[in-house]
Scaffold this motif. Structure first.
Motif, PDB file in Angstrom:
ATOM      1  N   MET A 191      -0.506  23.153  25.992  1.00 46.37           N
ATOM      2  CA  MET A 191      -0.725  24.402  26.712  1.00 46.37           C
ATOM      3  C   MET A 191      -2.188  24.819  26.574  1.00 46.37           C
ATOM      4  O   MET A 191      -2.779  24.705  25.506  1.00 46.37           O
ATOM      5  CB  MET A 191       0.210  25.471  26.153  1.00 46.37           C
ATOM      6  N   MET A 192      -2.768  25.292  27.660  1.00 43.82           N
ATOM      7  CA  MET A 192      -4.186  25.620  27.665  1.00 43.82           C
ATOM      8  C   MET A 192      -4.535  26.733  26.681  1.00 43.82           C
ATOM      9  O   MET A 192      -5.580  26.682  26.038  1.00 43.82           O
ATOM     10  CB  MET A 192      -4.641  25.990  29.079  1.00 43.82           C
ATOM     11  N   THR A 193      -3.659  27.728  26.527  1.00 42.80           N
ATOM     12  CA  THR A 193      -3.905  28.823  25.585  1.00 42.80           C
ATOM     13  C   THR A 193      -4.107  28.274  24.178  1.00 42.80           C
ATOM     14  O   THR A 193      -5.050  28.649  23.489  1.00 42.80           O
ATOM     15  CB  THR A 193      -2.723  29.810  25.585  1.00 42.80           C
ATOM     16  N   ASP A 194      -3.220  27.382  23.750  1.00 41.79           N
ATOM     17  CA  ASP A 194      -3.317  26.805  22.413  1.00 41.79           C
ATOM     18  C   ASP A 194      -4.598  26.004  22.239  1.00 41.79           C
ATOM     19  O   ASP A 194      -5.251  26.080  21.197  1.00 41.79           O
ATOM     20  CB  ASP A 194      -2.108  25.901  22.130  1.00 41.79           C
ATOM     21  N   LEU A 195      -4.959  25.261  23.250  1.00 40.68           N
ATOM     22  CA  LEU A 195      -6.172  24.439  23.204  1.00 40.68           C
ATOM     23  C   LEU A 195      -7.418  25.318  23.072  1.00 40.68           C
ATOM     24  O   LEU A 195      -8.292  25.056  22.246  1.00 40.68           O
ATOM     25  CB  LEU A 195      -6.252  23.581  24.467  1.00 40.68           C
ATOM     26  N   ILE A 196      -7.491  26.368  23.875  1.00 45.40           N
ATOM     27  CA  ILE A 196      -8.642  27.275  23.832  1.00 45.40           C
ATOM     28  C   ILE A 196      -8.719  27.973  22.479  1.00 45.40           C
ATOM     29  O   ILE A 196      -9.788  28.040  21.863  1.00 45.40           O
ATOM     30  CB  ILE A 196      -8.587  28.298  24.987  1.00 45.40           C
ATOM     31  N   CYS A 197      -7.586  28.475  21.979  1.00 42.82           N
ATOM     32  CA  CYS A 197      -7.596  29.170  20.690  1.00 42.82           C
ATOM     33  C   CYS A 197      -7.936  28.223  19.540  1.00 42.82           C
ATOM     34  O   CYS A 197      -8.637  28.618  18.606  1.00 42.82           O
ATOM     35  CB  CYS A 197      -6.261  29.875  20.448  1.00 42.82           C
ATOM     36  N   GLU A 198      -7.487  26.986  19.623  1.00 45.29           N
ATOM     37  CA  GLU A 198      -7.843  25.999  18.599  1.00 45.29           C
ATOM     38  C   GLU A 198      -9.357  25.780  18.585  1.00 45.29           C
ATOM     39  O   GLU A 198      -9.989  25.753  17.535  1.00 45.29           O
ATOM     40  CB  GLU A 198      -7.121  24.677  18.872  1.00 45.29           C
ATOM     41  N   ALA A 199      -9.948  25.640  19.761  1.00 47.24           N
ATOM     42  CA  ALA A 199     -11.406  25.455  19.859  1.00 47.24           C
ATOM     43  C   ALA A 199     -12.142  26.677  19.307  1.00 47.24           C
ATOM     44  O   ALA A 199     -13.138  26.529  18.596  1.00 47.24           O
ATOM     45  CB  ALA A 199     -11.808  25.201  21.307  1.00 47.24           C
ATOM     46  N   ARG A 213     -11.019  28.896  17.047  1.00 51.45           N
ATOM     47  CA  ARG A 213     -10.837  28.944  15.586  1.00 51.45           C
ATOM     48  C   ARG A 213     -11.734  27.926  14.870  1.00 51.45           C
ATOM     49  O   ARG A 213     -12.299  28.218  13.823  1.00 51.45           O
ATOM     50  CB  ARG A 213      -9.377  28.668  15.220  1.00 51.45           C
ATOM     51  N   GLN A 214     -11.858  26.741  15.458  1.00 54.25           N
ATOM     52  CA  GLN A 214     -12.657  25.681  14.840  1.00 54.25           C
ATOM     53  C   GLN A 214     -14.123  25.733  15.253  1.00 54.25           C
ATOM     54  O   GLN A 214     -14.915  24.901  14.818  1.00 54.25           O
ATOM     55  CB  GLN A 214     -12.071  24.320  15.197  1.00 54.25           C
ATOM     56  N   ARG A 215     -14.452  26.686  16.122  1.00 51.49           N
ATOM     57  CA  ARG A 215     -15.812  26.812  16.665  1.00 51.49           C
ATOM     58  C   ARG A 215     -16.296  25.478  17.243  1.00 51.49           C
ATOM     59  O   ARG A 215     -17.379  25.003  16.948  1.00 51.49           O
ATOM     60  CB  ARG A 215     -16.770  27.344  15.609  1.00 51.49           C
ATOM     61  N   LYS A 216     -15.445  24.925  18.113  1.00 50.29           N
ATOM     62  CA  LYS A 216     -15.757  23.661  18.776  1.00 50.29           C
ATOM     63  C   LYS A 216     -16.131  23.923  20.232  1.00 50.29           C
ATOM     64  O   LYS A 216     -15.536  24.771  20.901  1.00 50.29           O
ATOM     65  CB  LYS A 216     -14.550  22.725  18.741  1.00 50.29           C
ATOM     66  N   ILE A 217     -17.090  23.180  20.708  1.00 52.24           N
ATOM     67  CA  ILE A 217     -17.515  23.260  22.108  1.00 52.24           C
ATOM     68  C   ILE A 217     -16.432  22.639  22.982  1.00 52.24           C
ATOM     69  O   ILE A 217     -15.773  21.674  22.573  1.00 52.24           O
ATOM     70  CB  ILE A 217     -18.879  22.549  22.266  1.00 52.24           C
ATOM     71  N   ILE A 218     -16.234  23.201  24.162  1.00 51.33           N
ATOM     72  CA  ILE A 218     -15.258  22.656  25.100  1.00 51.33           C
ATOM     73  C   ILE A 218     -15.933  22.319  26.430  1.00 51.33           C
ATOM     74  O   ILE A 218     -16.976  22.879  26.770  1.00 51.33           O
ATOM     75  CB  ILE A 218     -14.061  23.605  25.332  1.00 51.33           C
ATOM     76  N   SER A 219     -15.317  21.399  27.150  1.00 50.60           N
ATOM     77  CA  SER A 219     -15.773  21.065  28.501  1.00 50.60           C
ATOM     78  C   SER A 219     -14.594  21.255  29.437  1.00 50.60           C
ATOM     79  O   SER A 219     -13.438  21.073  29.041  1.00 50.60           O
ATOM     80  CB  SER A 219     -16.289  19.624  28.576  1.00 50.60           C
ATOM     81  N   ASP A 268     -14.169  43.808  24.363  1.00 45.11           N
ATOM     82  CA  ASP A 268     -14.645  43.284  25.636  1.00 45.11           C
ATOM     83  C   ASP A 268     -13.868  44.016  26.722  1.00 45.11           C
ATOM     84  O   ASP A 268     -12.658  43.832  26.839  1.00 45.11           O
ATOM     85  CB  ASP A 268     -14.401  41.777  25.700  1.00 45.11           C
ATOM     86  N   LYS A 269     -14.542  44.840  27.478  1.00 45.40           N
ATOM     87  CA  LYS A 269     -13.843  45.648  28.482  1.00 45.40           C
ATOM     88  C   LYS A 269     -13.148  44.794  29.550  1.00 45.40           C
ATOM     89  O   LYS A 269     -12.230  45.258  30.210  1.00 45.40           O
ATOM     90  CB  LYS A 269     -14.798  46.649  29.126  1.00 45.40           C
ATOM     91  N   HIS A 270     -13.573  43.547  29.696  1.00 46.37           N
ATOM     92  CA  HIS A 270     -12.961  42.657  30.677  1.00 46.37           C
ATOM     93  C   HIS A 270     -11.737  41.929  30.115  1.00 46.37           C
ATOM     94  O   HIS A 270     -10.982  41.322  30.859  1.00 46.37           O
ATOM     95  CB  HIS A 270     -13.981  41.640  31.186  1.00 46.37           C
ATOM     96  N   ILE A 271     -11.588  41.947  28.780  1.00 47.33           N
ATOM     97  CA  ILE A 271     -10.459  41.284  28.133  1.00 47.33           C
ATOM     98  C   ILE A 271      -9.843  42.267  27.127  1.00 47.33           C
ATOM     99  O   ILE A 271     -10.035  42.121  25.913  1.00 47.33           O
ATOM    100  CB  ILE A 271     -10.895  39.982  27.416  1.00 47.33           C
ATOM    101  N   PRO A 272      -9.114  43.264  27.607  1.00 49.12           N
ATOM    102  CA  PRO A 272      -8.565  44.258  26.677  1.00 49.12           C
ATOM    103  C   PRO A 272      -7.443  43.720  25.772  1.00 49.12           C
ATOM    104  O   PRO A 272      -7.217  44.253  24.695  1.00 49.12           O
ATOM    105  CB  PRO A 272      -8.047  45.370  27.591  1.00 49.12           C
ATOM    106  N   ASP A 273      -6.744  42.668  26.195  1.00 48.37           N
ATOM    107  CA  ASP A 273      -5.652  42.111  25.402  1.00 48.37           C
ATOM    108  C   ASP A 273      -6.114  40.777  24.795  1.00 48.37           C
ATOM    109  O   ASP A 273      -5.968  39.719  25.395  1.00 48.37           O
ATOM    110  CB  ASP A 273      -4.426  41.909  26.307  1.00 48.37           C
ATOM    111  N   ILE A 274      -6.686  40.822  23.601  1.00 48.39           N
ATOM    112  CA  ILE A 274      -7.264  39.649  22.945  1.00 48.39           C
ATOM    113  C   ILE A 274      -6.184  38.805  22.283  1.00 48.39           C
ATOM    114  O   ILE A 274      -5.364  39.323  21.519  1.00 48.39           O
ATOM    115  CB  ILE A 274      -8.300  40.082  21.874  1.00 48.39           C
ATOM    116  N   ILE A 275      -6.195  37.523  22.555  1.00 45.58           N
ATOM    117  CA  ILE A 275      -5.283  36.575  21.927  1.00 45.58           C
ATOM    118  C   ILE A 275      -5.980  35.901  20.735  1.00 45.58           C
ATOM    119  O   ILE A 275      -5.414  35.767  19.663  1.00 45.58           O
ATOM    120  CB  ILE A 275      -4.793  35.498  22.930  1.00 45.58           C
ATOM    121  N   CYS A 276      -7.236  35.495  20.933  1.00 45.74           N
ATOM    122  CA  CYS A 276      -8.011  34.897  19.841  1.00 45.74           C
ATOM    123  C   CYS A 276      -9.500  35.108  20.124  1.00 45.74           C
ATOM    124  O   CYS A 276      -9.922  35.224  21.261  1.00 45.74           O
ATOM    125  CB  CYS A 276      -7.670  33.422  19.660  1.00 45.74           C
ATOM    126  N   LYS A 277     -10.257  35.170  19.038  1.00 47.86           N
ATOM    127  CA  LYS A 277     -11.716  35.353  19.128  1.00 47.86           C
ATOM    128  C   LYS A 277     -12.373  34.793  17.886  1.00 47.86           C
ATOM    129  O   LYS A 277     -11.709  34.594  16.883  1.00 47.86           O
ATOM    130  CB  LYS A 277     -12.077  36.822  19.300  1.00 47.86           C
TER     131      LYS A 277
END
Length: 98
Positions: free
Chosen positions: A1-9, A11-17, A88-97
């Motif tokens: 799932m894309m959400t999990d992939l983005i949050c993993e990146a 959390r690990q401070r990994k660059i994504i493409s 972030d006013k554009h993302i009021p419901d934060i899942i991960c940061k």
């Protein structure tokens, strides 16, 4: 799932493409969540790749529904000093940061 992939990146401070609106982007992901219309958004710093605005580097807000072919790269990033997350006013419901 894309959400999990983005949050993993994040959390690990990994660059994504990924591909987004016409070309490949290489980004440092910082914040992922949902806007007021419940659309998934990603706040990231683009370090290289395609840009429809002609500015391939800088802070951008991506509509995750338009992202495809996402990959976590084996490259980490250091949080940019100008990143001062106090909401972030554009993302009021934060899942991960970062």
């Amino acid at each position: 799932m894309m959400t999990d992939l983005i949050c993993e990146a994040i959390r690990q401070r990994k660059i994504i493409s990924f591909y987004y609106e016409g070309g490949k982007r290489i980004v440092e992901p910082y914040t992922f969540g949902y806007d007021r219309k419940d659309k998934p958004k990603l706040r990231a710093y683009q370090i290289k790749g395609y840009s429809s605005s002609g500015k391939p580097e800088g802070w951008k807000l991506f509509e995750v529904d338009k992202v495809s072919d996402i990959h976590i790269l084996n490259e980490t990033f250091t949080v940019r000093p100008e990143y001062n997350w106090s909401g972030d006013k554009h993302i009021p419901d934060i899942i991960c940061k970062v």
